[in-house]
Design a protein around this motif. Structure first.
Motif, PDB file in Angstrom:
ATOM      1  N   ASP A 114       0.856  -1.179   0.000  1.00 20.38           N
ATOM      2  CA  ASP A 114       0.000   0.000   0.000  1.00 20.38           C
ATOM      3  C   ASP A 114       0.894   1.232   0.000  1.00 20.38           C
TER       4      ASP A 114
ATOM      5  N   ASP B 298      -0.021   4.176   0.923  1.00 17.08           N
ATOM      6  CA  ASP B 298      -0.386   5.040   2.046  1.00 17.08           C
ATOM      7  C   ASP B 298       0.325   4.506   3.292  1.00 17.08           C
ATOM      8  N   PRO B 299       1.343   5.220   3.792  1.00 18.81           N
ATOM      9  CA  PRO B 299       2.121   4.688   4.920  1.00 18.81           C
ATOM     10  C   PRO B 299       1.287   4.468   6.174  1.00 18.81           C
ATOM     11  N   THR B 300       0.246   5.284   6.373  1.00 21.19           N
ATOM     12  CA  THR B 300      -0.592   5.108   7.559  1.00 21.19           C
ATOM     13  C   THR B 300      -1.367   3.808   7.490  1.00 21.19           C
ATOM     14  N   VAL B 301      -1.990   3.551   6.329  1.00 25.96           N
ATOM     15  CA  VAL B 301      -2.736   2.307   6.145  1.00 25.96           C
ATOM     16  C   VAL B 301      -1.797   1.105   6.281  1.00 25.96           C
TER      17      VAL B 301
ATOM     18  N   GLU C  20       1.007   0.859   7.868  1.00 27.98           N
ATOM     19  CA  GLU C  20       1.471   0.729   9.256  1.00 27.98           C
ATOM     20  C   GLU C  20       0.414   0.067  10.136  1.00 27.98           C
ATOM     21  N   VAL C  21      -0.826   0.520   9.996  1.00 25.96           N
ATOM     22  CA  VAL C  21      -1.915  -0.028  10.815  1.00 25.96           C
ATOM     23  C   VAL C  21      -2.163  -1.494  10.472  1.00 25.96           C
TER      24      VAL C  21
ATOM     25  N   SER D 223       0.671  -3.666  11.709  1.00 19.76           N
ATOM     26  CA  SER D 223       0.648  -3.774  13.167  1.00 19.76           C
ATOM     27  C   SER D 223      -0.372  -4.808  13.632  1.00 19.76           C
TER      28      SER D 223
ATOM     29  N   ARG E  33       6.515  -5.381   4.070  1.00 18.76           N
ATOM     30  CA  ARG E  33       5.783  -4.261   3.484  1.00 18.76           C
ATOM     31  C   ARG E  33       6.449  -3.779   2.212  1.00 18.76           C
TER      32      ARG E  33
ATOM     33  N   LYS F 292     -12.058   0.082   1.294  1.00 22.32           N
ATOM     34  CA  LYS F 292     -11.665   1.143   2.227  1.00 22.32           C
ATOM     35  C   LYS F 292     -12.823   2.128   2.405  1.00 22.32           C
TER      36      LYS F 292
END
Length: 248
Positions: free
Chosen positions: A9, A11-14, A16-17, A20, A31, A102
Motif C-alpha cells: 500500500d 499510504d504509509p498510515t494504512v 502501518e496499521v 501492526s 511491506r 476502504k
C-alpha cells in the motif's frame, strides 16, 4: 507454522496499521509501497498471502496480482478505495481470493486473512479422482484436466470445480457455494458469480451458452457433466432372428 504476509500500500498510515494488526495476530509481515517493490519482495521470499492495494503508483494492483500469479499460486486480498462493483469484479477476475473496501476495520481484515489462509493451506483431501464427463480432478495433487489438456485453475476455481464434481446434478444457491467453497458465512455474492464465469471460460465449449455449469433461474447453478463416452452403457443389441422358411 507462521504465515508470511506481504502488505502492499502506498499510504504509509494504512500500511502501518495493517502491518501492526497482522503482527499482533502472529503473522510475519513484510511491506512494500509500490508494485515493483512488491514483486521484488515476493521474488526474494515468497509470501503465503498478499494484502494488495488496487490503486498503486506506476504498476497498479491488478497488474501486480497478474505477475504474482504468473510466478505461482499465492493468496491475494485486494484493497479498493471505491465500492464500485467493476473494481471488485476486476480484482476477482485476475485471481484475487477476496477484497476489502476502504475504509475498513483492521480486525475484519485480520479475520479475512485468517479465513483465506485456512482455505488455501488446508490439507488436501485424500480419495479417488473426481470425474465428470471428460473432466478429471485429483484433489491431493491439486491437478485438473479436460481430456488430455491440463486446466490452469486458480485456488478458488479448483475448489469450486471439485465441489461441483462431488455434487453433480444438484442445484446450488450462491449462498451455499460461498459457505462450502469459500468457508464464508457472509460476503458479496458477486464473488461466486465471477468465479463461475471464469470457470465456464475454462471448461465450456461455448461459455456464452454453457452446458456444463447451467444457471438455474431463481436458485443458482447446477453442474451437468455429459456422460463419458468410454464408460457410457451401450444400447442393448437386438438379437438376430433366425432365418425362417417363407410361408407356404
Amino acid at each position: 507454522m507462521t504465515h508470511r504476509v506481504l502488505v502492499v500500500d502506498d499510504d504509509p498510515t494504512v500500511a502501518e496499521v495493517v502491518a501492526s494488526y497482522l503482527d499482533r495476530a502472529g503473522f510475519t509481515v513484510d511491506r512494500a509501497a509500490d508494485g515493483p517493490a512488491a514483486l521484488a519482495r515476493a521474488a526474494a521470499e515468497r509470501p503465503d498471502l498478499v494484502v494488495l492495494d488496487l490503486m498503486l503508483p506506476g504498476l497498479d494492483g491488478l497488474e501486480v496480482c497478474r505477475k504474482l500469479r504468473d510466478e505461482g499460486p499465492v493468496a491475494v486480498i485486494m484493497l479498493t478505495a471505491r465500492a464500485d462493483e467493476d473494481d471488485r469484479v476486476l480484482g476477482l477476475e485476475v485471481g484475487a481470493d477476496d477484497y476489502v473496501t476502504k475504509p475498513f476495520s483492521p480486525r475484519e481484515l485480520v479475520l479475512r486473512v485468517e479465513s483465506v489462509l485456512r482455505r488455501t493451506t488446508a490439507r488436501a483431501p485424500s480419495g479417488p479422482l473426481l470425474r465428470g464427463g471428460s473432466i478429471s480432478l485429483d484433489p491431493a495433487a491439486r491437478r485438473a484436466a479436460q481430456g488430455d489438456v491440463e486446466l490452469s485453475l486458480t485456488i478458488r476455481e479448483f475448489d469450486l470445480l471439485a465441489y461441483f464434481l462431488r455434487h453433480p446434478g444438484r442445484a446450488h444457491r450462491r449462498e451455499e457455494l460461498m459457505r462450502r467453497v469459500w468457508g464464508w458465512q457472509f460476503g458479496d455474492l458477486s464473488t461466486v458469480t465471477v468465479h463461475v464465469r471464469r470457470l465456464r471460460e475454462k471448461i465450456e465449449t461455448d461459455p456464452a451458452t454453457p452446458t456444463l455449469i447451467t444457471t438455474v433461474w431463481g436458485v443458482g447453478y447446477r453442474f451437468d457433466p455429459p456422460p463419458d463416452p468410454d464408460t457410457s452403457p451401450h444400447p442393448p443389441r437386438t438379437p438376430d432372428r433366425p432365418e425362417q422358411d417363407p410361408p407356404l
